[in-house]
Structure formats: structure tokens, C-alpha cells
Design an enzyme around this catalytic site. Structure first.
Site, mmCIF file in Angstrom:
data_model
loop_
_atom_site.group_PDB
_atom_site.id
_atom_site.type_symbol
_atom_site.label_atom_id
_atom_site.label_comp_id
_atom_site.label_asym_id
_atom_site.label_seq_id
_atom_site.Cartn_x
_atom_site.Cartn_y
_atom_site.Cartn_z
ATOM 1 N N ARG A 1 84.224 45.744 5.219
ATOM 2 C CA ARG A 1 82.837 45.081 5.081
ATOM 3 C C ARG A 1 81.980 45.703 4.208
ATOM 4 O O ARG A 1 81.794 47.157 4.399
ATOM 5 C CB ARG A 1 82.242 44.637 6.369
ATOM 6 C CG ARG A 1 83.372 43.928 7.434
ATOM 7 C CD ARG A 1 82.393 43.556 8.691
ATOM 8 N NE ARG A 1 83.486 42.694 9.565
ATOM 9 C CZ ARG A 1 83.781 43.200 10.694
ATOM 10 N NH1 ARG A 1 83.351 44.133 11.216
ATOM 11 N NH2 ARG A 1 84.532 42.165 11.507
ATOM 12 N N ARG B 1 95.124 43.194 9.255
ATOM 13 C CA ARG B 1 94.362 42.558 10.377
ATOM 14 C C ARG B 1 92.840 43.272 10.399
ATOM 15 O O ARG B 1 92.230 42.683 11.076
ATOM 16 C CB ARG B 1 95.142 42.739 11.650
ATOM 17 C CG ARG B 1 96.399 42.058 11.901
ATOM 18 C CD ARG B 1 96.823 41.926 13.196
ATOM 19 N NE ARG B 1 96.893 43.297 13.848
ATOM 20 C CZ ARG B 1 98.309 43.914 13.894
ATOM 21 N NH1 ARG B 1 99.514 43.088 13.475
ATOM 22 N NH2 ARG B 1 98.679 45.000 14.328
ATOM 23 N N GLU C 1 94.810 57.600 25.353
ATOM 24 C CA GLU C 1 96.327 56.955 25.216
ATOM 25 C C GLU C 1 96.948 57.509 24.203
ATOM 26 O O GLU C 1 96.625 58.024 23.039
ATOM 27 C CB GLU C 1 95.537 55.531 24.530
ATOM 28 C CG GLU C 1 96.403 54.614 24.542
ATOM 29 C CD GLU C 1 95.580 53.312 24.224
ATOM 30 O OE1 GLU C 1 96.355 52.473 23.014
ATOM 31 O OE2 GLU C 1 94.636 52.915 24.855
ATOM 32 N N ARG D 1 107.396 50.695 20.687
ATOM 33 C CA ARG D 1 106.450 51.695 20.944
ATOM 34 C C ARG D 1 105.802 51.482 22.467
ATOM 35 O O ARG D 1 105.510 50.263 22.792
ATOM 36 C CB ARG D 1 105.354 51.810 20.083
ATOM 37 C CG ARG D 1 105.835 52.248 18.647
ATOM 38 C CD ARG D 1 106.366 53.581 18.430
ATOM 39 N NE ARG D 1 105.425 54.823 18.587
ATOM 40 C CZ ARG D 1 105.702 56.065 18.613
ATOM 41 N NH1 ARG D 1 106.950 56.312 18.719
ATOM 42 N NH2 ARG D 1 104.770 57.045 18.530
ATOM 43 N N TYR E 1 103.616 41.169 17.530
ATOM 44 C CA TYR E 1 102.499 41.383 18.082
ATOM 45 C C TYR E 1 101.391 40.152 18.002
ATOM 46 O O TYR E 1 101.271 39.706 16.959
ATOM 47 C CB TYR E 1 101.721 42.620 16.990
ATOM 48 C CG TYR E 1 100.488 42.870 17.494
ATOM 49 C CD1 TYR E 1 100.299 43.944 18.445
ATOM 50 C CD2 TYR E 1 99.333 42.216 17.319
ATOM 51 C CE1 TYR E 1 99.029 44.275 19.034
ATOM 52 C CE2 TYR E 1 98.131 42.660 17.749
ATOM 53 C CZ TYR E 1 97.841 43.660 18.431
ATOM 54 O OH TYR E 1 96.688 44.018 19.120
ATOM 55 N N ARG F 1 93.579 57.232 21.076
ATOM 56 C CA ARG F 1 92.046 56.862 21.245
ATOM 57 C C ARG F 1 91.825 57.232 22.666
ATOM 58 O O ARG F 1 92.511 57.319 23.763
ATOM 59 C CB ARG F 1 91.928 55.098 21.038
ATOM 60 C CG ARG F 1 92.722 54.439 22.010
ATOM 61 C CD ARG F 1 92.650 52.754 21.481
ATOM 62 N NE ARG F 1 93.400 52.128 22.102
ATOM 63 C CZ ARG F 1 93.377 50.791 22.110
ATOM 64 N NH1 ARG F 1 92.390 50.013 21.065
ATOM 65 N NH2 ARG F 1 94.267 49.947 22.630
ATOM 66 N N ASP G 1 97.982 38.585 19.676
ATOM 67 C CA ASP G 1 96.590 38.507 20.324
ATOM 68 C C ASP G 1 96.745 37.628 21.490
ATOM 69 O O ASP G 1 97.302 36.776 21.454
ATOM 70 C CB ASP G 1 95.404 38.290 19.415
ATOM 71 C CG ASP G 1 95.217 39.473 18.494
ATOM 72 O OD1 ASP G 1 95.303 40.694 18.933
ATOM 73 O OD2 ASP G 1 94.961 39.156 17.425
#
Length: 381
Positions: free
Chosen positions: A177, A173, A300, A249, A348, A279, A350
Site C-alpha cells: 500500500r 495474498r 509459533e 507444514r 490453503y 511469530r 481462509d
């Protein structure tokens, strides 16, 4: 023929299905175990600072599906927002996803795109043809050094497991670049609802054919009260964990209030073991069109979910999903129920995928009614 439909969960999956079926004339009851709607997308303004808070972690809407972007923009105004994640590693600040700036900074170089591409290809493990797990995918994609710096320790903190036990799809995912594009997402449609996600869900549920029951948990004993049930709660919870608990989790959020600007960015990942948290999100940066003198941050922490915790991330291991397979087979034996969403399908997802799959499930249900066919237990898996 108007039917009584039960829906477990008032997040995007449940709310979209409720709205679609209510518009078709059915009587919908939505059960939500929490005291609020919107699931993990729930957002509200901080009482003191008036900053819009994402209570269950940052949610940035992004999609490559034009029809989903059109759908969500009908629910509320979406403001332009680009997620530019920074990463702390080995005492330095880098950009994620890995891009030409990250590569040049990390290797103290000034490579062109073609030079960097060739350089990373030499670092990558070309002997790995079909990566079987997260670690092999990283070695094949970016090589050992970048993997160690940005992914190994972060992954262990996030998942509590060795990366060689996790599926390769997790890393797929995240792009690499060979230009200076630091936009975290590749999708052409990206944004943030101007007043947060809660009003979007509220608009979906605001229909005379929908009854919302907060602080109310749907369980299997209630199924016979409805012609059909859409269940977006945990798959194993529906069966009262009779085969054992599927691993999840969960996240702990430690809120801090500061003056001014704490970190200068919405999201900063902490990629090594220097800190226990994964994070820090600074929520006023998710609404750059607003101005606030103080700031709210959330540190977090990831850990294994217990029965009392909110489940966030389903743990699908690369080499063993036996328990999940057993629950899926048990679910397929059920009638007049469809399992949907992140928890109901143990994947998972989005937000755009959750909406898209919920729209598909609604369409299939209405088609099944008109053709007198059986509605499938899973419409996506």
C-alpha cells in the site's frame, strides 16, 4: 427422501454441510478425530487468566462476501477487530503489510504516496513479466531489499523450503500500500466472535438430525454405510497414503504466561533468523473489549509435519505437484463421496472461503438429489 450422510471433520466445512443437510431432513453423522469440535478454529478460555485462546494459531474473520458475513453473524455476535501486524526485522519494528510508513521507515525517507510508488517501481525487477515462483513475485512486486528484510528468511522458516520453489500465489495474498493503512486485510467485513469460534460451530451442529462422534476417525471402510460422504480430512489419508504422503507444514506453539502487556499487539512477525519462531501472538489483544491483568502469548514454530502431527499448511510447490495430481485422479474414480475443505482439497483456505464452498457443496448435493444427477467428487479445486 431422507438419506444417511457421513461427514468427516467438525470444522467449518463439515459443520456447515452437516447443518444445511440436516435442515433438509437428512440424518447426519459427523466424525471428528479430536476430542473437540471446530478444527483448527477451536478456541476456549484459559483456566487461570480467562483470556480467550486460539489454540491452533490466530484466526481473524475477514471476507469481501456480504452473504458470508451475514451467515456468520447469524451464528454469533461479531465484534469489530482490525488485525494490525507488526514485523521485527534487522533490529527494528515495522508495520505489515508493507505500506507507506514501512517504506519511509525502512529507507529513512519522507516520500509522498506518488513518490513512494515511483521509488518502489524503480526497485522492482521489471524484467519479470510472469513470476513463476514466490521469489520472482517478490522481486517483481517490491524489489530485492524489502524482500530480503521481510520475506526471504520468514518464508524459509515458515515453509522449510527455498522461496524459489514455492508458488507466486502465496505472496499475491499480501498487498503493498502506498498510504498509511496498516490494516492487514483488505476486506470490508472483519471481526472476531465475542466468545470465540467454538460456539459458532456448536450452533451449527446443534440439530436433532446431527449425531456428533468425537474421538472418532472416519475411514474409507465406513463409506458404504452412508448414501454419501463429505470428507474434510486429509486427501491422502482417505486412501491410506497408498501413493505416499502429501507434504504439510505443522506448527508447534510454546505458551508463556506473563503479567501486564507482553508486546502491545496481537501479532508480531519475526522476519529474520534472529529467532527460530516465526511469530508471537498475544491473545488478549484479539479481544480488546475485555480487560485482563495478566497475559498469554504463544511463540509459533513451523516444521515439516509427520504422521502424528496436525497438518496445517499444504505445501504446493511451483514446479512439482505430481503426487497431488495422482491423488486427485484417484479421488475422481470414487463414487458417493465429495472431498471438501482445506485438507480434503489440499489448498490453503481462509475461513470465509471454507464456509462459502461448504454452502455451495450443500446446495449442489441437494440439487443433484432433486435432478438425479451425480454429485461431483470435487466442487472446488
Amino acid at each position: 427422501m431422507n438419506l444417511k450422510i457421513g461427514i468427516a471433520g467438525a470444522g467449518f466445512s463439515g459443520a456447515v454441510i452437516a447443518n444445511e443437510l440436516a435442515k433438509a431432513g437428512h440424518q447426519i453423522t459427523v466424525f471428528e478425530p479430536r476430542k473437540h469440535i471446530a478444527g483448527n478454529c477451536y478456541s476456549s478460555r484459559d483456566d487461570e487468566s480467562n483470556i480467550m485462546q486460539h489454540h491452533f494459531g490466530p484466526h481473524i474473520f475477514h471476507t469481501d462476501k456480504a452473504h458470508i458475513w451475514e451467515y456468520v453473524t447469524r451464528l454469533g455476535q461479531m465484534m469489530p477487530f482490525t488485525n494490525r501486524v507488526k514485523a521485527m526485522s534487522q533490529g527494528q519494528v515495522y508495520s505489515l503489510p508493507i505500506n507507506l510508513h514501512t517504506i519511509n521507515q525502512f529507507f529513512n525517507a519522507q516520500m509522498s504516496p506518488s513518490e513512494a510508488k515511483e521509488f518502489i517501481a524503480c526497485k522492482a525487477d521489471s524484467s519479470i513479466k510472469q513470476p513463476q515462483n514466490f521469489e520472482e513475485q517478490a522481486h517483481k512486486l517490491i524489489g530485492e531489499q524489502l524482500y530480503q528484510a521481510f520475506f526471504k528468511d520468514y518464508t524459509i522458516k515458515q515453509w522449510g523450503r527455498s522461496p524459489d520453489t514455492l508458488p507466486a500465489s502465496i505472496l499475491k495474498r499480501l498487498p503493498v500500500r502506498f498510504n498509511y493503512d496498516d490494516n492487514y486485510f483488505n476486506h470490508p467485513f472483519q471481526g472476531m466472535p465475542i466468545e470465540g469460534y467454538t460456539p459458532l460451530i456448536q450452533k451449527l451442529l446443534d440439530h436433532p438430525n446431527i449425531t456428533l462422534r468425537l474421538n472418532s476417525t472416519f475411514d474409507a471402510t465406513m463409506k458404504n454405510q452412508y448414501a454419501h460422504v463429505f470428507f474434510s480430512g486429509p486427501l491422502d489419508a482417505y486412501f491410506d497414503y497408498k501413493l505416499g504422503k502429501l507434504p504439510y507444514r505443522t506448527l508447534d506453539f510454546h505458551k508463556e504466561v506473563h503479567e501486564g502487556d507482553y508486546q502491545g499487539n496481537a501479532v508480531v512477525n519475526y522476519c529474520d533468523n534472529s529467532q527460530a519462531y516465526t511469530r508471537i501472538s498475544e491473545h488478549k489483544h484479539f479481544t480488546p473489549w475485555e480487560s485482563h491483568s495478566s497475559t498469554v502469548i504463544f511463540k509459533e514454530y513451523s516444521r515439516e509435519a509427520t504422521a502424528e502431527d496436525t497438518p496445517y499448511y499444504p505445501v504446493r510447490l511451483s514446479d512439482d505437484n505430481t503426487l497431488l495430481d495422482q491423488y486427485v485422479e484417484l479421488a475422481k474414480q470414487q463414487k458417493n463421496i465429495t472431498f471438501v475443505g482445506r485438507l480434503g482439497t489440499y489448498r490453503y483456505l481462509d475461513m470465509d472461503t471454507s464456509i462459502d464452498e461448504a454452502l455451495t457443496a450443500s446446495k449442489l448435493f441437494l440439487e443433484a438429489l432433486s435432478t438425479q444427477k451425480t454429485m461431483p467428487v470435487f466442487t472446488a479445486q
